[in-house]
Design an enzyme around this catalytic site. Sequence first.
Site, PDB file in Angstrom:
ATOM      1  N   GLY A  47       0.897  -1.399  -0.164  1.00 36.01           N
ATOM      2  CA  GLY A  47      -0.078   0.138   0.097  1.00 36.01           C
ATOM      3  C   GLY A  47       0.837   1.274  -0.028  1.00 36.01           C
ATOM      4  O   GLY A  47       1.859   1.356   0.624  1.00 36.01           O
ATOM      5  N   ALA A  48       0.504   2.183  -0.966  1.00 38.06           N
ATOM      6  CA  ALA A  48       1.256   3.625  -0.940  1.00 38.06           C
ATOM      7  C   ALA A  48       0.431   4.644  -0.619  1.00 38.06           C
ATOM      8  O   ALA A  48       0.364   5.670  -1.348  1.00 38.06           O
ATOM      9  CB  ALA A  48       1.993   3.717  -2.452  1.00 38.06           C
ATOM     10  N   GLY A  49      -0.198   4.476   0.389  1.00 38.33           N
ATOM     11  CA  GLY A  49      -1.184   5.584   1.008  1.00 38.33           C
ATOM     12  C   GLY A  49      -0.390   6.450   1.909  1.00 38.33           C
ATOM     13  O   GLY A  49       0.944   6.420   1.974  1.00 38.33           O
ATOM     14  N   TYR A  50      -0.863   6.999   2.742  1.00 40.06           N
ATOM     15  CA  TYR A  50      -0.135   7.599   3.798  1.00 40.06           C
ATOM     16  C   TYR A  50       0.836   7.027   4.670  1.00 40.06           C
ATOM     17  O   TYR A  50       1.896   7.283   4.869  1.00 40.06           O
ATOM     18  CB  TYR A  50      -0.978   8.415   4.957  1.00 40.06           C
ATOM     19  CG  TYR A  50      -2.013   9.536   4.060  1.00 40.06           C
ATOM     20  CD1 TYR A  50      -1.387  10.700   3.743  1.00 40.06           C
ATOM     21  CD2 TYR A  50      -3.267   9.223   3.739  1.00 40.06           C
ATOM     22  CE1 TYR A  50      -2.325  11.815   3.063  1.00 40.06           C
ATOM     23  CE2 TYR A  50      -4.138  10.068   3.205  1.00 40.06           C
ATOM     24  CZ  TYR A  50      -3.563  11.521   2.860  1.00 40.06           C
ATOM     25  OH  TYR A  50      -4.274  12.386   2.059  1.00 40.06           O
ATOM     26  N   ASN A  78       1.732  -1.619  -4.789  1.00 39.18           N
ATOM     27  CA  ASN A  78       0.403  -0.854  -4.698  1.00 39.18           C
ATOM     28  C   ASN A  78      -0.223  -1.134  -5.950  1.00 39.18           C
ATOM     29  O   ASN A  78       0.523  -1.294  -7.051  1.00 39.18           O
ATOM     30  CB  ASN A  78       0.712   0.673  -4.437  1.00 39.18           C
ATOM     31  CG  ASN A  78      -0.327   1.654  -4.399  1.00 39.18           C
ATOM     32  OD1 ASN A  78      -0.965   1.463  -3.111  1.00 39.18           O
ATOM     33  ND2 ASN A  78      -0.645   2.561  -4.999  1.00 39.18           N
ATOM     34  N   LYS A  79      -1.680  -0.988  -6.057  1.00 36.17           N
ATOM     35  CA  LYS A  79      -2.552  -1.009  -7.178  1.00 36.17           C
ATOM     36  C   LYS A  79      -2.246  -0.152  -8.299  1.00 36.17           C
ATOM     37  O   LYS A  79      -2.264  -0.705  -9.377  1.00 36.17           O
ATOM     38  CB  LYS A  79      -4.085  -0.822  -6.652  1.00 36.17           C
ATOM     39  CG  LYS A  79      -5.048  -1.913  -6.626  1.00 36.17           C
ATOM     40  CD  LYS A  79      -6.405  -1.340  -6.243  1.00 36.17           C
ATOM     41  CE  LYS A  79      -6.864  -2.433  -5.474  1.00 36.17           C
ATOM     42  NZ  LYS A  79      -8.263  -2.314  -4.877  1.00 36.17           N
ATOM     43  N   GLU A 103     -17.649  16.934   4.999  1.00 32.07           N
ATOM     44  CA  GLU A 103     -16.766  17.351   3.949  1.00 32.07           C
ATOM     45  C   GLU A 103     -17.170  17.405   2.448  1.00 32.07           C
ATOM     46  O   GLU A 103     -17.006  18.394   1.800  1.00 32.07           O
ATOM     47  CB  GLU A 103     -15.302  16.784   4.247  1.00 32.07           C
ATOM     48  CG  GLU A 103     -14.572  17.296   5.408  1.00 32.07           C
ATOM     49  CD  GLU A 103     -13.007  17.104   5.363  1.00 32.07           C
ATOM     50  OE1 GLU A 103     -12.730  16.030   4.790  1.00 32.07           O
ATOM     51  OE2 GLU A 103     -12.296  17.943   5.957  1.00 32.07           O
ATOM     52  N   ALA A 119      -5.457  10.123   8.531  1.00 35.08           N
ATOM     53  CA  ALA A 119      -4.191  10.083   7.919  1.00 35.08           C
ATOM     54  C   ALA A 119      -3.097  10.529   9.025  1.00 35.08           C
ATOM     55  O   ALA A 119      -1.833  10.222   8.800  1.00 35.08           O
ATOM     56  CB  ALA A 119      -4.263  11.153   6.834  1.00 35.08           C
ATOM     57  N   GLN A 120      -3.471  11.203   9.946  1.00 34.90           N
ATOM     58  CA  GLN A 120      -2.564  11.943  10.946  1.00 34.90           C
ATOM     59  C   GLN A 120      -1.929  10.684  11.499  1.00 34.90           C
ATOM     60  O   GLN A 120      -0.655  10.801  11.781  1.00 34.90           O
ATOM     61  CB  GLN A 120      -3.102  12.642  11.822  1.00 34.90           C
ATOM     62  CG  GLN A 120      -2.538  13.403  12.811  1.00 34.90           C
ATOM     63  CD  GLN A 120      -3.107  14.512  13.693  1.00 34.90           C
ATOM     64  OE1 GLN A 120      -2.837  15.026  14.686  1.00 34.90           O
ATOM     65  NE2 GLN A 120      -4.375  14.500  13.433  1.00 34.90           N
TER      66      GLN A 120
HETATM   67  C1  LIG Z   1     -13.047  12.041   1.983  1.00 36.77           C
HETATM   68  C2  LIG Z   1     -12.223  11.883   3.275  1.00 36.77           C
HETATM   69  C3  LIG Z   1     -11.580  12.771   3.840  1.00 36.77           C
HETATM   70  C4  LIG Z   1     -10.851  12.639   5.008  1.00 36.77           C
HETATM   71  N1  LIG Z   1     -10.278  13.459   5.905  1.00 36.77           N
HETATM   72  C5  LIG Z   1      -9.154  13.432   6.861  1.00 36.77           C
HETATM   73  C6  LIG Z   1      -8.711  14.527   7.521  1.00 36.77           C
HETATM   74  O1  LIG Z   1      -8.873  15.505   7.325  1.00 36.77           O
HETATM   75  N2  LIG Z   1      -7.713  14.234   8.290  1.00 36.77           N
HETATM   76  C7  LIG Z   1      -7.227  12.901   8.552  1.00 36.77           C
HETATM   77  O2  LIG Z   1      -6.277  12.533   9.305  1.00 36.77           O
HETATM   78  N3  LIG Z   1      -7.944  11.847   7.905  1.00 36.77           N
HETATM   79  C8  LIG Z   1      -9.001  12.095   6.915  1.00 36.77           C
HETATM   80  N4  LIG Z   1      -9.478  11.101   6.145  1.00 36.77           N
HETATM   81  C9  LIG Z   1      -9.131   9.491   6.709  1.00 36.77           C
HETATM   82  C10 LIG Z   1      -7.603   9.339   5.879  1.00 36.77           C
HETATM   83  O3  LIG Z   1      -7.815   9.554   4.600  1.00 36.77           O
HETATM   84  C11 LIG Z   1      -7.369   7.681   6.341  1.00 36.77           C
HETATM   85  O4  LIG Z   1      -7.354   7.618   7.589  1.00 36.77           O
HETATM   86  C12 LIG Z   1      -5.926   7.520   5.529  1.00 36.77           C
HETATM   87  O5  LIG Z   1      -6.053   7.847   4.043  1.00 36.77           O
HETATM   88  C13 LIG Z   1      -5.614   6.076   5.957  1.00 36.77           C
HETATM   89  O6  LIG Z   1      -4.133   6.107   5.460  1.00 36.77           O
HETATM   90  P1  LIG Z   1      -3.772   4.602   4.997  1.00 36.77           P
HETATM   91  O7  LIG Z   1      -2.297   4.716   4.562  1.00 36.77           O
HETATM   92  O8  LIG Z   1      -4.052   3.544   6.039  1.00 36.77           O
HETATM   93  O9  LIG Z   1      -4.556   4.284   3.641  1.00 36.77           O
HETATM   94  P2  LIG Z   1      -4.827   4.782   2.377  1.00 36.77           P
HETATM   95  O10 LIG Z   1      -4.145   6.173   2.373  1.00 36.77           O
HETATM   96  O11 LIG Z   1      -6.117   4.785   1.925  1.00 36.77           O
HETATM   97  O12 LIG Z   1      -3.742   4.108   1.366  1.00 36.77           O
HETATM   98  C14 LIG Z   1      -4.166   2.701   1.009  1.00 36.77           C
HETATM   99  C15 LIG Z   1      -3.180   2.427  -0.358  1.00 36.77           C
HETATM  100  O13 LIG Z   1      -3.340   1.105  -0.454  1.00 36.77           O
HETATM  101  C16 LIG Z   1      -3.526   0.630  -1.830  1.00 36.77           C
HETATM  102  N5  LIG Z   1      -4.450  -0.506  -1.781  1.00 36.77           N
HETATM  103  C17 LIG Z   1      -5.593  -0.817  -1.422  1.00 36.77           C
HETATM  104  N6  LIG Z   1      -5.726  -2.074  -1.648  1.00 36.77           N
HETATM  105  C18 LIG Z   1      -4.799  -2.649  -2.176  1.00 36.77           C
HETATM  106  C19 LIG Z   1      -4.682  -4.075  -2.723  1.00 36.77           C
HETATM  107  N7  LIG Z   1      -5.517  -5.042  -2.682  1.00 36.77           N
HETATM  108  N8  LIG Z   1      -3.366  -4.216  -3.511  1.00 36.77           N
HETATM  109  C20 LIG Z   1      -2.662  -3.348  -3.666  1.00 36.77           C
HETATM  110  N9  LIG Z   1      -2.667  -1.723  -3.123  1.00 36.77           N
HETATM  111  C21 LIG Z   1      -3.872  -1.547  -2.511  1.00 36.77           C
HETATM  112  C22 LIG Z   1      -4.446   1.824  -2.223  1.00 36.77           C
HETATM  113  O14 LIG Z   1      -4.684   2.055  -3.644  1.00 36.77           O
HETATM  114  C23 LIG Z   1      -3.803   3.085  -1.485  1.00 36.77           C
HETATM  115  O15 LIG Z   1      -2.689   3.618  -2.390  1.00 36.77           O
HETATM  116  C24 LIG Z   1     -10.105  11.263   5.301  1.00 36.77           C
HETATM  117  C25 LIG Z   1     -10.979  10.086   4.450  1.00 36.77           C
HETATM  118  C26 LIG Z   1     -11.831  10.317   3.539  1.00 36.77           C
HETATM  119  C27 LIG Z   1     -12.226   9.481   2.521  1.00 36.77           C
END
Ligand SMILES: Cc1cc2nc3c(=O)[nH]c(=O)nc-3n(C[C@H](O)[C@H](O)[C@H](O)COP(=O)(O)OP(=O)(O)OC[C@H]3O[C@@H](n4cnc5c(N)ncnc54)[C@H](O)[C@@H]3O)c2cc1C
Length: 405
Positions: A10-13, A37-38, A170, A318-319
């Site tokens: 996963g290349a999220g936060y 990552n996807k 939001e 995300a934080q």
């Molecule tokens: C509209 C919205 C507003 C938000 N606002 C806030 C905010 O203001 N402040 C805050 O702190 N949080 C906020 N959040 C919550 C925050 O976005 C999440 O908590 C955060 O993105 C989690 O980070 P993560 O790294 O766990 O996952 P993500 O950032 O979602 O990353 C997951 C990654 O995994 C990849 N992935 C998923 N499944 C697979 C798979 N099977 N194979 C390969 N890759 C895969 C995805 O493509 C993605 O790149 C918000 C959420 C939403 C939807």
Amino acid sequence: MRKPKIVVLGAGYGGLMTVTRLQKQLSHDEADIVLINKNDYHYETTWLHEASAGTLHHDKVRYDISDVINRSKVDFVQATVEDIKTEEKKVITSAGEVEFDYLVIALGAVSETFGIQGLHEHAFMIANINSARQIREHIEYQFATYKNEEEKKDERLTIIVGGAGFTGIEFLGELGNRVPELCKEYDVDPKKVRIVCVEAAPMILPGFDPELVKYARAKLEKKGIEFSIGTPLKEAKADSVIISKGEEEVEEIKAGTIVWAAGVRGNPVIEKSGIENMRARVKVEKDLRAPGHDNIFVIGDSSLMINEEINRPYPPTAQIAMQQGEVCAKNIISLLKGNEELATFTPDIKGTVCSLGEDDAIGLVYGKKLMGSKASFMKKVVDNRALHMIGGTSLVFKKGKFKFF
Ligand SMILES: Cc1cc2nc3c(=O)[nH]c(=O)nc-3n(C[C@H](O)[C@H](O)[C@H](O)COP(=O)(O)OP(=O)(O)OC[C@H]3O[C@@H](n4cnc5c(N)ncnc54)[C@H](O)[C@@H]3O)c2cc1C
């Protein structure tokens, strides 16, 4: 000698924070780092409500993963993770199997529908770039079709938003700004458009400061948004939703667009892997490892941590995901160096800011209440900070938000 292999899913936060810290602190001969990552891009999940409403182009919300990783140290694999074989220490992906010595699961979350009938089939979810693009296009299609049909169906212009939590509010804030633009663009009388937020809980933004909540509701109502609070959504159909208005009473609201923004659960890959989980989230140890797995870390929305002060889970943010990424990288480096004493993770919540459109917001930052343009300014600072922490100043200049007032 064979180098230890660290695989980050996963290349999220959370995932990118881990990888950027690992690549900075490890030399080429200390470990092999693989990121899976996807997509070949990262998207700012926290900005998806803007892309969904159409107030920000989706290309502003994403950037290439190659912009922030050091390709000489990190092997990037674009693939979908399908399963994790913990005993065999390998990940099954759409591009083949990948073995690991250390694994970081940072696969984020998916929408939770709580078994509500028809949601999967008829509602849109604000989940990723593709779904955001589809929501924006669908709303525009409804406006264009309305103008082009002989017998006007006003309900086509009704948008239902399920959920008055953070994401729902939001998104409503953005819709409040976008709909007047759409009305102008498609020559539609604004009085014909309805935006209705349906929420099961007795209030909007549960857990937020009551004064800020009051401000947010008043501002959104001023933009024409209706709230149906304490009315659980029972069913979604192709052109309507059924909401409960009491023990026996239900109401059907006809609508052309239904968006479900009321909660998340972990990634289904976690359930499939057999790692102990609660609604696909792993209740991690204090050092961020999965219980019973010394070489598997779980961070971000895929993980679950209890806030012992209130005995409830920390909200998925995300934080927290980014802070966990830093500690996770540190702990993997400790293990590589043979140090079994790992750092423990405690979230350092600096505040929360909820936008109400580009120009308005509410927030609690370092204990201080903010509303209006000050909160909106702070929201952009937070957004730019996330970019800076992963990609430095150059990424902020490329993708940052600078229209402060
Ligand atoms: C509209 C919205 C507003 C938000 N606002 C806030 C905010 O203001 N402040 C805050 O702190 N949080 C906020 N959040 C919550 C925050 O976005 C999440 O908590 C955060 O993105 C989690 O980070 P993560 O790294 O766990 O996952 P993500 O950032 O979602 O990353 C997951 C990654 O995994 C990849 N992935 C998923 N499944 C697979 C798979 N099977 N194979 C390969 N890759 C895969 C995805 O493509 C993605 O790149 C918000 C959420 C939403 C939807």
